[in-house]
Motif scaffolding. Structure first.
Motif, PDB file in Angstrom:
ATOM      1  N   LEU A  27      -3.744   3.116  -6.297  1.00 17.71           N
ATOM      2  CA  LEU A  27      -2.715   2.249  -5.739  1.00 17.71           C
ATOM      3  C   LEU A  27      -3.283   0.864  -5.454  1.00 17.71           C
ATOM      4  CD1 LEU A  27      -1.572   5.083  -3.407  1.00 17.71           C
ATOM      5  CD2 LEU A  27       0.006   3.978  -5.005  1.00 17.71           C
ATOM      6  N   ALA A  28      -4.111   0.380  -6.367  1.00 22.34           N
ATOM      7  CA  ALA A  28      -4.845  -0.865  -6.103  1.00 22.34           C
ATOM      8  C   ALA A  28      -4.869  -1.787  -7.312  1.00 22.34           C
ATOM      9  CB  ALA A  28      -6.267  -0.545  -5.639  1.00 22.34           C
ATOM     10  N   ALA A  29      -3.740  -1.939  -7.981  1.00 27.47           N
ATOM     11  CA  ALA A  29      -3.686  -2.879  -9.104  1.00 27.47           C
ATOM     12  C   ALA A  29      -4.006  -4.288  -8.657  1.00 27.47           C
ATOM     13  CB  ALA A  29      -2.309  -2.837  -9.757  1.00 27.47           C
ATOM     14  N   GLY A 291       7.791  -0.132  -4.049  1.00 28.28           N
ATOM     15  CA  GLY A 291       7.354  -0.730  -2.790  1.00 28.28           C
ATOM     16  C   GLY A 291       8.396  -0.603  -1.696  1.00 28.28           C
ATOM     17  N   ASP A 292       9.650  -0.870  -2.053  1.00 30.67           N
ATOM     18  CA  ASP A 292      10.720  -0.740  -1.053  1.00 30.67           C
ATOM     19  C   ASP A 292      10.933   0.712  -0.653  1.00 30.67           C
ATOM     20  OD1 ASP A 292      11.212  -3.441  -0.822  1.00 30.67           O
ATOM     21  OD2 ASP A 292      12.869  -3.454  -2.266  1.00 30.67           O
ATOM     22  N   ALA A 306       5.745  -5.818  -5.114  1.00 34.51           N
ATOM     23  CA  ALA A 306       4.968  -4.771  -5.766  1.00 34.51           C
ATOM     24  C   ALA A 306       3.744  -4.409  -4.942  1.00 34.51           C
ATOM     25  CB  ALA A 306       4.547  -5.225  -7.158  1.00 34.51           C
ATOM     26  N   ILE A 307       3.301  -5.334  -4.089  1.00 34.01           N
ATOM     27  CA  ILE A 307       2.193  -5.089  -3.164  1.00 34.01           C
ATOM     28  C   ILE A 307       2.784  -4.976  -1.765  1.00 34.01           C
ATOM     29  CG2 ILE A 307      -0.018  -5.908  -2.278  1.00 34.01           C
ATOM     30  CD1 ILE A 307      -0.199  -7.751  -4.737  1.00 34.01           C
ATOM     31  N   ILE A 336      -0.986  -1.626  -0.614  1.00 32.21           N
ATOM     32  CA  ILE A 336      -0.591  -0.584  -1.564  1.00 32.21           C
ATOM     33  C   ILE A 336       0.103  -1.294  -2.722  1.00 32.21           C
ATOM     34  CG2 ILE A 336       0.824   1.446  -1.974  1.00 32.21           C
ATOM     35  CD1 ILE A 336      -1.387   2.046  -0.035  1.00 32.21           C
ATOM     36  N   ALA A 337      -0.469  -1.192  -3.916  1.00 28.46           N
ATOM     37  CA  ALA A 337       0.076  -1.900  -5.074  1.00 28.46           C
ATOM     38  C   ALA A 337       0.600  -0.907  -6.102  1.00 28.46           C
ATOM     39  CB  ALA A 337      -0.995  -2.795  -5.695  1.00 28.46           C
ATOM     40  N   PHE A 338       1.815  -1.148  -6.581  1.00 31.48           N
ATOM     41  CA  PHE A 338       2.449  -0.271  -7.561  1.00 31.48           C
ATOM     42  C   PHE A 338       2.533  -0.962  -8.918  1.00 31.48           C
ATOM     43  CE2 PHE A 338       4.284   1.131  -3.483  1.00 31.48           C
ATOM     44  CZ  PHE A 338       3.933   2.467  -3.523  1.00 31.48           C
TER      45      PHE A 338
END
Length: 356
Positions: A27-29, A291-292, A306-307, A336-338
């Motif tokens: 979860l770390a783009a 993210g939402d 997205a983060i 948290i990045a998606f």
């Protein structure tokens, strides 16, 4: 996120989500992207070819040009406006060297250092660097501003800049615009033609190896810069530019090229082609929708990003790591990045880890 099942998305996007190793808990783009399977295969073949003496600089050069074209399509500019590099700070330094003595550069409080440090290094010439909160950037542009420099998405918070207002304000005052799209290209639609200059490294959302980066230069901005890092790869004829003293640089953005780290571009090309073929607006809807959804599940206000970030003294990041999830922390916040490899199961895994 209402359209949360795979069947809600286009076949191209669904296929792209299958281009990565499954169920990584990554979860770390925003820190470092994951490679597509095609990238891994391309690099494996390249290593084998190198081992047996089958590689050549000319063949690598062709790969770089294909990558340039793919990136240009992704950010909606002609390939002639794209220069290739290896690090964003080095490309920003070229811009910083062009700032006139005593001029003002307007930056964002807390922006990534690659968008700030190169300008601070010009203070010996009287260059003034003024930093303001992101929300005040557009209203802070003045007649004294020579350049406005900011990130399309802030690294520490995931906040999306109001680019339209910033570009409009810069235009009213005759200031150049420099936008870092490293946290945006590949997940958020980017039209690099809206800015005078952009920089982007490919190792995050573009799922490329570290060492493949880009600079876009508008036709109007190019004459105001000097390619101070020019080498053989910046020549009008690359293979005719290996020795001095005669110098004939390329007539387009290639004048700002630096010699490529060849293996990185072999891995970048498949990813850039795949991402350029997608509807990036759809990618953003999916990533920001996840993210939402996470915000809803954690009773946080929706961030539309997205983060997703929140203030964390450290316990939440520890809990996520203990659950086998890879997140990141910056400036006292959990990030948290998606991206394409994530789905609703990752959202639920975060919720379980934090509620445990």
């Amino acid at each position: 996120m209402t359209d949360s099942t795979r069947s809600s998305w286009s076949p191209a996007l669904v296929e792209a989500t299958r281009s990565f190793a499954p169920r990584t808990g990554y979860l770390a783009a925003c820190t470092m992207g994951l490679p597509m399977l095609a990238t891994l295969e391309a690099q494996r073949l390249d290593l084998e070819s190198w081992r047996t003496g089958g590689t050549s600089p000319i063949e690598y050069g062709a790969v770089v040009e294909e990558a340039r074209v793919a990136y240009a399509a992704l950010v909606a500019v002609p390939a002639s406006r794209v220069a290739i590099g290896s690090q964003t700070s080095a490309m920003v330094a070229v811009v910083a060297a062009a700032v006139p003595d005593g001029a003002e550069v307007l930056c964002v409080d807390g922006d990534f250092s690659s968008m700030v440090f190169p300008f601070l290094q010009q203070r010996h010439r009287g260059v003034r660097v003024r930093s303001v909160p992101l929300a005040e950037l557009a209203s802070s542009v003045s007649a004294a501003t020579w350049l406005v420099a900011w990130s399309a998405i802030q690294s520490a918070t995931g906040a999306v800049a109001d680019d339209r207002a910033i570009v409009a304000a810069a235009g009213r005052h005759g200031a150049l615009t420099l936008c870092d799209t490293t946290q945006a290209a590949g997940v958020l639609p980017i039209d690099a033609g809206r800015y005078d200059l952009t920089v982007c490294h490919g190792y995050k959302w573009l799922c490329s190896p570290r060492g493949a980066a880009f600079l876009t230069v508008s036709e109007s901005a190019a004459p105001r810069l000097r390619p101070v890092q020019a080498g053989w790869y910046a020549g009008e004829s690359v293979w005719g530019s290996c020795y001095g003293p005669t110098m004939e640089l390329a007539s387009d953005a290639r004048a700002f090229d630096v010699s490529p780290a060849w293996p990185a571009w072999v891995g970048a090309l498949p990813a850039l082609r795949a991402l350029a073929s997608l509807d990036t607006a759809e990618v953003w809807r999916r990533a920001s929708g996840l993210g939402d959804l996470l915000c809803d599940r954690l009773d946080l206000p929706r961030q539309g990003q997205a983060i997703v970030t929140w203030v964390d003294p450290g316990a939440d990041l520890v809990s996520l790591a203990a659950a086998g999830l890879t997140a990141s922390g910056r400036a006292g916040r959990v990030r948290i990045a998606f991206h394409l490899w994530n789905d609703e199961e990752d959202v639920e895994a975060v919720v379980r880890a934090l509620r445990a």
